[in-house]
Motif scaffolding. Structure first.
Motif, short mmCIF file in Angstrom:
data_model
loop_
_atom_site.label_atom_id
_atom_site.label_comp_id
_atom_site.label_asym_id
_atom_site.label_seq_id
_atom_site.Cartn_x
_atom_site.Cartn_y
_atom_site.Cartn_z
N ILE A 49 6.91 9.01 -9.40
CA ILE A 49 8.28 9.12 -9.90
C ILE A 49 9.25 9.22 -8.71
O ILE A 49 10.34 8.67 -8.73
CB ILE A 49 8.38 10.34 -10.85
N LYS A 101 -3.40 1.91 -12.16
CA LYS A 101 -2.57 3.06 -12.55
C LYS A 101 -2.71 4.15 -11.49
O LYS A 101 -3.74 4.23 -10.81
CB LYS A 101 -3.00 3.58 -13.91
N PRO A 102 -1.68 4.98 -11.32
CA PRO A 102 -1.81 6.10 -10.39
C PRO A 102 -2.94 7.01 -10.84
O PRO A 102 -3.06 7.32 -12.02
CB PRO A 102 -0.46 6.82 -10.51
N LYS A 103 -3.82 7.41 -9.90
CA LYS A 103 -4.94 8.25 -10.32
C LYS A 103 -5.30 9.33 -9.32
O LYS A 103 -4.73 9.43 -8.25
CB LYS A 103 -6.17 7.41 -10.67
N SER A 104 -6.26 10.15 -9.75
CA SER A 104 -6.72 11.27 -8.95
C SER A 104 -8.14 10.98 -8.48
O SER A 104 -8.59 9.84 -8.54
CB SER A 104 -6.63 12.53 -9.81
N CYS A 105 -8.87 12.02 -8.03
CA CYS A 105 -10.22 11.81 -7.50
C CYS A 105 -11.24 11.56 -8.60
O CYS A 105 -12.26 10.91 -8.38
CB CYS A 105 -10.73 13.04 -6.76
N ILE A 106 -11.01 12.21 -9.77
CA ILE A 106 -12.00 12.06 -10.84
C ILE A 106 -11.30 11.64 -12.13
O ILE A 106 -10.10 11.73 -12.23
CB ILE A 106 -12.84 13.34 -11.08
N GLU A 111 0.81 -1.23 0.00
CA GLU A 111 0.00 0.00 0.00
C GLU A 111 0.84 1.27 0.00
O GLU A 111 0.49 2.27 0.60
CB GLU A 111 -0.98 0.01 1.18
N GLY A 152 4.68 6.97 -21.33
CA GLY A 152 4.27 7.26 -19.96
C GLY A 152 4.73 6.11 -19.08
O GLY A 152 4.00 5.13 -18.90
N PRO A 153 5.94 6.18 -18.52
CA PRO A 153 6.50 5.00 -17.86
C PRO A 153 5.67 4.46 -16.69
O PRO A 153 5.53 3.24 -16.55
CB PRO A 153 7.88 5.46 -17.38
N LYS A 206 2.38 4.87 -16.25
CA LYS A 206 1.12 4.37 -16.81
C LYS A 206 1.31 3.00 -17.43
O LYS A 206 0.50 2.09 -17.24
CB LYS A 206 0.66 5.39 -17.87
#
Lengths: 102, 410
Positions: A63, A97-102, A58, A84-85, A87
């Motif tokens: 980067i 994949k690393p993401k945001s809220c939306i 977790e 996009g290394p 991604k």
């Protein structure tokens, strides 16, 4: 949703990321890598294993975490997974994949 | 007498003081809250300040006003926490505690990126996550003649991850109203794979970037700001030129966490995702932006956390097992410009979905859809923040755990 990768039925998100890391195996990784024009070398496998370890523990991937991983520097990371290394490497490793809220 | 000490009198710390003052028996418990700063900022207002939508006075008040009677308020610097000795060292005194609540928040760390806090800081390179940055940017924009504006964020996690998007939408509106939109080239630069990263939001909202004529650069991992060429440069050697850079630097937890050896790489405190107890010390609890939980760093999240944490502090005192209750619930209005906004409601498990809120099938608020009503909601929220949220008053019909009622799952 369902998908078939390397002849194996797996659950994936709408953008093709595995929903369940336990369904991942090396054949799937090789197949996804191929779709991204990447042939996996020992160094790739080392990075993929490291990414999976981080996700299991977790720890958020970024980067910055790659820089501190001790197994690869950022320039090498770009060379191994051009474009996009983060991604691409997460997709091959079977993790979100690393993401945001939306 | 026993001592409960709260570190930080921001959104989370102030809410916890207000919750606990009426719940803990005054005969048994002293409650103390510590913060070195006098001013309490309404941080969501930093988004509006640059565009002259809010004034300085609307985003700051004296923090002590929001600390309830019966709580001991100390305005001093926190030097170090000694969690194995149950004590906190302040600048000139030491506090012993039985229970500690860490609510020290997070802040920008522009020094983490080469050249960011350089000669052009607050001249052509701005943040809008501090009062000073936001105000300097307002003054700059008031007579800016146009050019390339780049809105960028460095890496996740950041406080309010949608704020950079809101900023670029509001900038589009602002320049349109000033009759100079044709003189401004707007570009949004993100380290992630897209302006939107979750499937439902991507489907529902991707059109906004095109409609508003905003360029998008994705997968951009900034290595440095080049102050001579006015460029940001990424590790893959891609560059983006700017005349005005509005950036969100790396966000990090407070240095006191690092000094105390209690944090991860970014000074966030390892915290149980559902109980909010520190993973390393059972009498230490963590809330809001200070935690490493994978929820959004946002006031609404802190609000929902505060309700679970209050219950868990009481359970801890009673020697009972803690509730594994907190679900990562966030509820946020997102400005999209032209006096419209979106509302999103989500948690650890569910991404933002379309639907109606808070009453299933009725609303009146629409989820994941632009509306004027949502924009009023966002503006009304400032009043709710100062008058209800900080005081720990529950927001009617919005429960601590996310509800699936009224949401379209498929």
């Amino acid at each position: 949703m369902d998908s078939n990768i390397a002849g194996i039925r797996v659950d994936v998100t709408e953008d093709g990321y595995l929903s369940d890391l336990s369904q991942w195996n090396k054949e799937i990784a090789i197949e996804i890598a191929k779709e991204n024009n990447i042939e996996l070398t020992d160094k790739h496998w080392e990075v993929l294993n490291w990414i999976q370890e981080q996700v299991k523990n977790e720890v958020a991937l970024s980067i910055r975490s790659i820089k501190k991983s001790g197994i690869i520097d950022i320039k090498e990371f770009y060379d191994l997974f051009p474009g996009g290394p983060l991604k691409i490497s997460t997709k091959i490793a079977g993790v979100p994949k690393p993401k945001s809220c939306i | 007498m026993k001592n409960l000490v709260i570190l930080g009198a921001g959104t989370s710390g102030t809410m916890m003081a207000n919750h606990l003052v009426s719940k803990l028996d005054k005969k048994d418990w002293n409650i103390t809250i510590v913060d070195q700063y006098k001013t309490h900022y309404y941080q969501p207002g930093f988004l509006f300040l640059p565009f002259d939508i809010y004034t300085e006075d609307q985003v700051k008040k004296v923090g002590e006003k929001f600390i309830p009677k019966g709580v001991n308020y100390i305005q001093k610097k926190i030097e170090q926490i000694f969690p194995t000795e149950n004590k906190v060292e302040l600048e000139d005194e030491t506090l012993q505690y039985d229970i500690l609540i860490v609510a020290t928040g997070c802040k920008i760390a522009p020094q983490e990126t080469e050249g960011m806090k350089g000669e052009n800081w607050h001249k052509t390179v701005f943040d809008f996550y501090t009062y000073e940055g936001s105000l300097a940017l307002r003054n700059k924009l008031r007579d800016w003649k146009g050019g390339k504006m780049v809105v960028h964020f460095t890496e996740m996690p950041i406080k309010c991850p949608v704020a950079p998007l809101e900023f670029v939408f509001l900038a589009d509106s602002y320049f349109t109203k000033k009759g100079m939109r044709d003189k401004v080239d707007l570009t949004f630069v993100t380290p992630l794979g897209g302006a939107f990263t979750k499937p439902k939001a991507t489907a529902a909202l991707s059109h906004l970037m095109k409609e508003k004529n905003i360029n998008v650069v994705t997968d951009f991992n900034i290595e440095r700001v080049d102050n001579e060429k006015n460029q940001i440069v990424d590790y893959g050697d891609t560059t983006v030129d700017f005349d005005l850079l509005v950036t969100v630097p790396t966000n990090m937890g407070d240095e006191v966490i690092e000094r105390s050896g209690m944090g991860d790489d970014l000074n966030f405190v390892p915290t149980h995702h559902n109980t909010l107890q520190s993973l390393d010390h059972e009498n230490v609890f963590v809330i809001g932006d200070a935690t490493n939980v994978p929820a959004s760093k946002a006031g609404s999240v802190a609000h929902f956390e505060s309700e679970t944490l209050t219950d868990n502090i009481l359970l801890y005192i009673a020697g009972k097992p803690l509730k594994e209750e907190f679900d990562g619930h966030a509820n946020c209005f997102i400005e999209t410009g032209n006096n419209k906004a979106l509302l999103i409601d989500f948690n650890y498990k569910y991404e933002p979905l379309e639907g109606t809120f808070p009453i299933a099938g009725i609303g009146p608020l629409q989820l994941l859809k632009e509306s004027i009503f949502n924009h009023w909601g966002k503006l009304a929220f400032r009043w709710i923040y100062w008058n209800m949220l900080l005081k720990g008053i529950p927001i009617p019909m919005v429960s601590r755990n996310m509800s699936l009622k009224g949401k379209k799952i498929n």
